[in-house]
Write an enzyme that holds these catalytic residues in place. Structure first.
Site, short mmCIF file in Angstrom:
data_model
loop_
_atom_site.label_atom_id
_atom_site.label_comp_id
_atom_site.label_asym_id
_atom_site.label_seq_id
_atom_site.Cartn_x
_atom_site.Cartn_y
_atom_site.Cartn_z
N GLY A 148 0.81 -1.21 0.00
CA GLY A 148 0.00 0.00 0.00
C GLY A 148 0.85 1.26 0.00
N ARG B 242 1.28 -5.75 -4.89
CA ARG B 242 1.35 -6.65 -3.72
C ARG B 242 1.81 -8.06 -4.07
NH1 ARG B 242 -0.48 -4.39 0.80
NH2 ARG B 242 -2.09 -2.79 0.72
N ASP C 107 5.67 -5.14 6.56
CA ASP C 107 6.17 -6.38 7.16
C ASP C 107 6.20 -7.53 6.16
OD1 ASP C 107 3.40 -6.25 7.18
OD2 ASP C 107 3.16 -7.23 9.10
N ASP C 108 5.14 -7.67 5.37
CA ASP C 108 5.11 -8.79 4.42
C ASP C 108 6.17 -8.59 3.32
OD1 ASP C 108 3.08 -10.27 5.62
OD2 ASP C 108 1.52 -9.08 4.66
N LYS D 154 8.14 0.78 5.49
CA LYS D 154 7.00 1.56 5.01
C LYS D 154 5.69 0.99 5.50
CE LYS D 154 4.39 -0.03 2.57
NZ LYS D 154 3.45 -0.81 1.75
N THR D 155 4.79 1.74 5.97
CA THR D 155 3.37 1.43 6.10
C THR D 155 2.70 2.48 6.97
OG1 THR D 155 1.62 -0.08 6.78
CG2 THR D 155 3.65 -0.29 8.03
N ILE D 156 1.57 2.98 6.46
CA ILE D 156 0.80 3.95 7.27
C ILE D 156 0.29 3.29 8.54
CG2 ILE D 156 0.05 5.34 5.29
CD1 ILE D 156 -2.78 3.94 5.74
N ASP D 157 0.19 1.94 8.54
CA ASP D 157 -0.43 1.23 9.66
C ASP D 157 0.36 1.37 10.97
OD1 ASP D 157 -2.07 0.43 7.64
OD2 ASP D 157 -1.38 -1.65 7.58
N MET E 223 -8.26 3.20 8.58
CA MET E 223 -7.35 2.16 8.11
C MET E 223 -6.36 1.74 9.19
SD MET E 223 -5.95 2.40 4.28
CE MET E 223 -6.93 1.73 2.95
N ARG F 71 -3.16 8.08 2.35
CA ARG F 71 -1.98 7.30 1.97
C ARG F 71 -1.06 8.00 0.98
NH1 ARG F 71 -3.46 1.14 0.76
NH2 ARG F 71 -3.87 2.05 -1.26
P1 FBP Z 1 0.62 -1.99 3.71
O1 FBP Z 1 0.66 -2.94 4.84
O2 FBP Z 1 0.97 -2.60 2.42
O3 FBP Z 1 1.41 -0.75 3.97
O4 FBP Z 1 -0.90 -1.55 3.56
C1 FBP Z 1 -1.50 -0.49 4.16
C2 FBP Z 1 -2.99 -0.47 3.90
O5 FBP Z 1 -3.37 0.85 3.64
C3 FBP Z 1 -3.83 -1.05 5.06
O6 FBP Z 1 -4.08 -0.10 6.05
C4 FBP Z 1 -5.09 -1.47 4.34
O7 FBP Z 1 -5.79 -2.48 5.04
C5 FBP Z 1 -4.56 -1.97 3.03
O8 FBP Z 1 -3.36 -1.26 2.78
C6 FBP Z 1 -5.51 -1.78 1.89
O9 FBP Z 1 -5.01 -2.43 0.77
P2 FBP Z 1 -5.35 -2.09 -0.74
O10 FBP Z 1 -4.57 -0.88 -1.10
O11 FBP Z 1 -4.88 -3.29 -1.46
O12 FBP Z 1 -6.82 -1.85 -0.81
#
Ligand code: FBP
Length: 553
Positions: free
Chosen positions: A81, A145, A175-176, A202-205, A250, A428
């Site tokens: 993401g 992804r 992480d993945d 990286k990740t907004i989470d 999110m 994002r």
């Molecule tokens: P990452 O773990 O890849 O950084 O994803 C962040 C995220 O925004 C999550 O918060 C959300 O659940 C997911 O991506 C949504 O995924 P997609 O962009 O495939 O709809």
């Protein structure tokens, strides 16, 4: 191209670097610590990562080092993401490479890891980078992804790397994706290839963090963006005084985003999935917890409020957790038969008929949309796509039913009207805050130094983040150190352990101490929009999460 005044102004922002990375690259040396261990499942991980396991932590120090001058060819991937600041990781990496040796080159692989497998490449030039400095988004090369998983994919990735003469691949991911980076590093080593693999957190989470990774990039900007929006909704609620707003935020499994936004905006209710799991709360009890402030506020004449809902909530409510685990196993086990089904009705019936009685009872009791959303495709890493499950709507309908029953019983005397929102994609790709612009640029530059010194299987790391950038500590953390085994697609796999909200950590403690007052009073706080220019306390404040977590040190 017609660009906005802000975009133009941001091109000329000069991101700040830690002192050790400023000046001449000949004086950036590396100090290596002791061998490290994984967080769990050490024997298994030592066996999976025979060549990379246990590498030492690397810290950059000021000392002579000609190694940073060698010409390098580096590939870069944006994975998963979007998160604000990704472009600056590329800019920092590019500038570091060119500073080390003007003959060095950076090759971007388009559309995520599949770009490396299928060799979809774009040369990253100075002109290209100029148009993306300090801007949000991943559009410079795109993201994806795909998981590099099969032996053929690993072979193809290696062929691409050799075709371009790569010295390294940088994976900008969560992480993945960084788990995948660790596997790729091990694979290259097993082939005797001196091709480094370096990750950037990286990740907004906000869930890719640990003792050495204080924050994942993008969390700062995304939470500030959501906090602005939630603050605006609170002000609207307090002005109109007629709606309860349910806002899903999110964050995938972890509730860090919800917690940070709650600390910034002081809503009436903020659910924290990790607490719900720890207390073993059923969905009925969660609904009780939401109804209680609604009833108490109604008694005081306040028929309005704001409820924050973390997007991963359903994965933490015990009856749902069991259901999701069973669904994951079932969908993996019966993949072929399931794939042959042609419509949603057939799919939900197929699934329901194969669940154990308790899970089936929960599944069958859910509204049709939620039943359908729970069986949508898992992502390539085996995660349920929680962003597509409309938990906020499920909660609204359950709260509505409960309030109607209470009204009939004479225990609720208010008026009720709800609005639902989901904030995720809005945050994002925002222009990175100054913090994320600086942090990301530093992570990219640090990745260059790790590569120049031949390290592989590391996550670029910049620490001491609540101090001014000059005092930040840069280096690299071995990826295997963050790993354990977890069940994915029905099998035990090595993965970087997710950092969920700690119920004994300061951010949750501060929230828990204040939330009873926020529930019934109107204590809203309005953070407003991210500012890029102006006084330090307005433009450069770190998140409450980072600030409070740093106090323990
Ligand atoms: P990452 O773990 O890849 O950084 O994803 C962040 C995220 O925004 C999550 O918060 C959300 O659940 C997911 O991506 C949504 O995924 P997609 O962009 O495939 O709809």
């Amino acid at each position: 191209m017609d660009i906005s005044p802000l975009q133009k102004a941001r091109y000329s922002y000069q991101p700040k670097l830690p002192a050790v990375l400023r000046g001449n690259v000949d004086s950036i040396g590396i100090e290596l610590g002791k061998p490290t261990e994984a967080v769990d499942d050490r024997a298994e991980l030592r066996n999976i990562f025979k060549l990379s396991y246990g590498a030492p932590i690397a810290t950059f120090v000021a000392k002579p080092n000609r190694g940073n001058r060698r010409p390098l060819v580096v590939g870069v991937i944006l994975s998963g993401g979007q998160a604000p600041g990704g472009h600056n990781v590329i800019a920092g990496l590019f500038d570091g490479l060119k500073k080390g040796n003007p003959g060095s080159r950076l090759v971007g692989f388009s559309g995520g890891p599949s770009g490396l497998v299928d060799d979809l490449n774009v040369e990253i030039t100075a002109e290209l980078v100029e148009g993306y400095r300090n801007t949000g988004g991943f559009d410079i090369i795109g993201s994806g992804r795909t998981k590099i998983e099969t032996p053929e994919q690993f072979e193809k990735a290696l062929r691409t790397a050799k075709r371009h003469g790569l010295d390294a691949v940088v994976v900008i991911g969560g992480d993945d994706s960084n788990t995948n980076a660790a596997l790729l590093a091990e694979f290259f080593k097993s082939r005797g290839e001196a091709i480094s693999v370096i990750g950037a957190p990286k990740t907004i989470d906000g869930d890719l963090k640990n003792e050495y990774i204080e924050a994942s990039f993008g969390f700062d900007t995304a939470t500030k963006t959501y906090a602005e929006l939630v603050g605006n909704i609170e002000r609207d609620a307090n002005s109109a005084r007629k709606y309860w707003h349910f806002v899903k935020l999110m964050g995938r499994s972890a509730s860090h985003i919800t917690l940070e936004v709650a600390l910034q905006t002081r809503p009436n209710v903020a659910l924290v999935s990790e607490e719900i799991e720890a207390k073993g709360m059923t969905l009925t009890q969660v609904v009780d917890a939401v109804c209680d402030p609604i009833v108490r506020r109604a008694d005081r004449g306040f028929n309005f409020g704001v409820v924050l809902v973390p997007e991963g909530l359903v994965e933490f409510v015990p009856e749902f957790k069991t259901l999701i685990a069973e669904l994951n196993d079932l969908l993996a086990r019966e993949a072929a038969a399931y794939a042959a089904l042609s419509d949603d009705g057939a799919r939900t019936a197929f699934v329901s008929g194969r669940l154990a009685p308790a899970a089936r009872a929960v599944y069958d009791s859910l509204p049709g949309d939620i039943r359908r959303q729970l069986i949508m495709d898992r992502d390539p890493h085996g995660n349920v796509q929680v962003s597509r499950i409309e938990t906020e709507k499920l909660l609204i309908s359950m709260v509505e039913n409960r309030l109607a029953a209470m009204k009939a019983a004479g225990t609720y005397r208010g008026t009720w009207s709800a609005q639902n929102h989901f904030f995720g994609y809005e945050g994002r790709c925002a222009f990175p805050s100054n913090f994320d612009a600086d942090y990301c640029y530093s992570l990219g530059f640090a990745a260059f130094v790790l590569i120049a010194n031949g390290l592989s299987g590391y996550l670029s790391s910049v620490r001491n983040l609540t101090a001014p950038a000059a005092e930040w500590v840069a280096g690299g953390i071995p990826l295997t150190m963050m790993m354990n085994l977890e069940k994915r697609h029905g099998e035990e796999k090595p993965v970087i352990r997710k950092a969920l909200v700690g119920l004994d950590a300061a951010p949750f403690g501060v929230f828990a101490a204040a939330r009873d007052e926020w529930a019934v009073e109107t204590c809203y706080r309005y953070p407003g929009a991210i500012q890029y220019f102006g006084p330090d306390e307005v433009c450069n404040a770190v998140t409450e999460t980072l600030r409070l977590e740093s106090l323990k040190k």
